[in-house]
Design a protein around this motif. Sequence first.
Motif, PDB file in Angstrom:
ATOM      1  N   THR A 247      -4.715   3.936   2.727  1.00 34.12           N
ATOM      2  CA  THR A 247      -3.491   3.779   3.529  1.00 34.12           C
ATOM      3  C   THR A 247      -2.833   2.429   3.257  1.00 34.12           C
ATOM      4  O   THR A 247      -1.602   2.342   3.144  1.00 34.12           O
ATOM      5  N   ALA A 248      -3.631   1.377   3.136  1.00 35.39           N
ATOM      6  CA  ALA A 248      -3.074   0.033   2.938  1.00 35.39           C
ATOM      7  C   ALA A 248      -2.441  -0.131   1.563  1.00 35.39           C
ATOM      8  O   ALA A 248      -1.456  -0.866   1.411  1.00 35.39           O
ATOM      9  N   GLN A 249      -2.975   0.550   0.561  1.00 38.25           N
ATOM     10  CA  GLN A 249      -2.505   0.345  -0.807  1.00 38.25           C
ATOM     11  C   GLN A 249      -1.291   1.195  -1.159  1.00 38.25           C
ATOM     12  O   GLN A 249      -0.590   0.890  -2.120  1.00 38.25           O
ATOM     13  N   LEU A 250      -1.029   2.244  -0.401  1.00 36.88           N
ATOM     14  CA  LEU A 250       0.080   3.139  -0.732  1.00 36.88           C
ATOM     15  C   LEU A 250       1.303   2.837   0.124  1.00 36.88           C
ATOM     16  O   LEU A 250       1.260   2.057   1.068  1.00 36.88           O
ATOM     17  N   ARG A 251       2.408   3.481  -0.214  1.00 38.04           N
ATOM     18  CA  ARG A 251       3.651   3.293   0.523  1.00 38.04           C
ATOM     19  C   ARG A 251       3.605   4.049   1.846  1.00 38.04           C
ATOM     20  O   ARG A 251       2.853   5.011   2.001  1.00 38.04           O
ATOM     21  N   ASN A 282      -5.662   1.210  -9.566  1.00 30.67           N
ATOM     22  CA  ASN A 282      -5.675   0.120  -8.589  1.00 30.67           C
ATOM     23  C   ASN A 282      -6.381   0.558  -7.310  1.00 30.67           C
ATOM     24  O   ASN A 282      -7.178  -0.202  -6.730  1.00 30.67           O
ATOM     25  N   LEU A 283      -6.127   1.780  -6.891  1.00 35.01           N
ATOM     26  CA  LEU A 283      -6.760   2.308  -5.689  1.00 35.01           C
ATOM     27  C   LEU A 283      -8.274   2.414  -5.876  1.00 35.01           C
ATOM     28  O   LEU A 283      -9.054   2.025  -4.993  1.00 35.01           O
ATOM     29  N   VAL A 299     -15.414   5.693  -6.135  1.00 35.87           N
ATOM     30  CA  VAL A 299     -14.737   6.980  -5.984  1.00 35.87           C
ATOM     31  C   VAL A 299     -14.296   7.498  -7.340  1.00 35.87           C
ATOM     32  O   VAL A 299     -14.057   6.725  -8.277  1.00 35.87           O
ATOM     33  N   SER A 300     -14.200   8.796  -7.436  1.00 35.45           N
ATOM     34  CA  SER A 300     -13.569   9.453  -8.567  1.00 35.45           C
ATOM     35  C   SER A 300     -12.238  10.016  -8.089  1.00 35.45           C
ATOM     36  O   SER A 300     -12.134  10.478  -6.945  1.00 35.45           O
ATOM     37  N   ILE A 301     -11.215   9.954  -8.959  1.00 34.02           N
ATOM     38  CA  ILE A 301      -9.872  10.361  -8.562  1.00 34.02           C
ATOM     39  C   ILE A 301      -9.288  11.324  -9.587  1.00 34.02           C
ATOM     40  O   ILE A 301      -9.276  11.030 -10.787  1.00 34.02           O
TER      41      ILE A 301
END
Length: 341
Positions: A247-251, A282-283, A299-301
Amino acid sequence: MGSDILHEIIDQCLSLERKAAQIFGTFASHAENDDARRFWEAVAAQTNHHTALLVQLRAAESGNLLPLVIYRPADTREELDMIERNIEEQFERYRRAPNPEAACLLAFRLQLCLLHPAFASICRMAKDTTGEDANDHGYGIYLRRFIDGIGSCGMATPASELLGEALFRLWNEARQLAAQAHLDPLTGVLTRAAFFREVMPLAHAAQRTGSNVGVMMIDLDYFKLLGESRGHEAGDRVLQVVADTITAQLRRSDVVGRYDGDEFIVFLSPVEPAALRTVAENLRARIGEASARIVPATVSIGVAQGELGAGVEEALGNLIRTADECLMQAKYTGKNKVVLR
């Protein structure tokens, strides 16, 4: 949702706001003392300020820049029509025999009308557009001041005090119930069902404007082993840290949900295709750094992107499936990585 009915709902809400400001102004002109006059003038000014925020929202919506979630819009439009007619009838009765008690009663009726879910939806969108807290805690402060102001001006009666407390409790409980229905209690992000309710209007807006959208599927690596070795409490805390970091890293315009267990889903719109890998990498790095303060976790994305065609729901479903396939590829080829398609 058709844009015409959306325009009408916003216009109806604006009309009610303006009617409320007019009525509060009339109460000020009929006030029996300076304290009461200043109180009603302040309430009218606050209502006019809120109306200006909704005007900005209306302009953004007219340009297809902002989606709006309204449950059962046709029924909402009819309800707002009925509310406005009822308010006009009550105001006519007041004007035939103006007095402080009738003013207080009509004022509380207006405040109750402004708690309609349509206003709550519009206020959330206004906050995203203007950055001002037009609802939620901001409205709670306004409502508390309104109730207290009635008393400080000497207009309070036992009936109005009861109405005020009931109205404030109704607002507070409605806010809490809405949060419980929409938010995952552990992580504070949207539930899976709420995620899709929030995303569908955004997806339709992206389709109208031809914007590129992105979907991320984010899954904790070795989460079951983490719970077995460190305990469920540590596992829960890591999930909270992951959700907070996403939540903090995204818009603010991006939508985050808890998809299933230790898996999160993100919808990004609009987004440049070239930027998605950078955002995801970055996330991934930030989650690793944040979780390391509790227990080392990665994490894997999986990431998918593209424009949405005419069949928005099907196109969105395809993107989610593609992102999930990319996530599985990341998990099976070493974990702690981003795979994008």
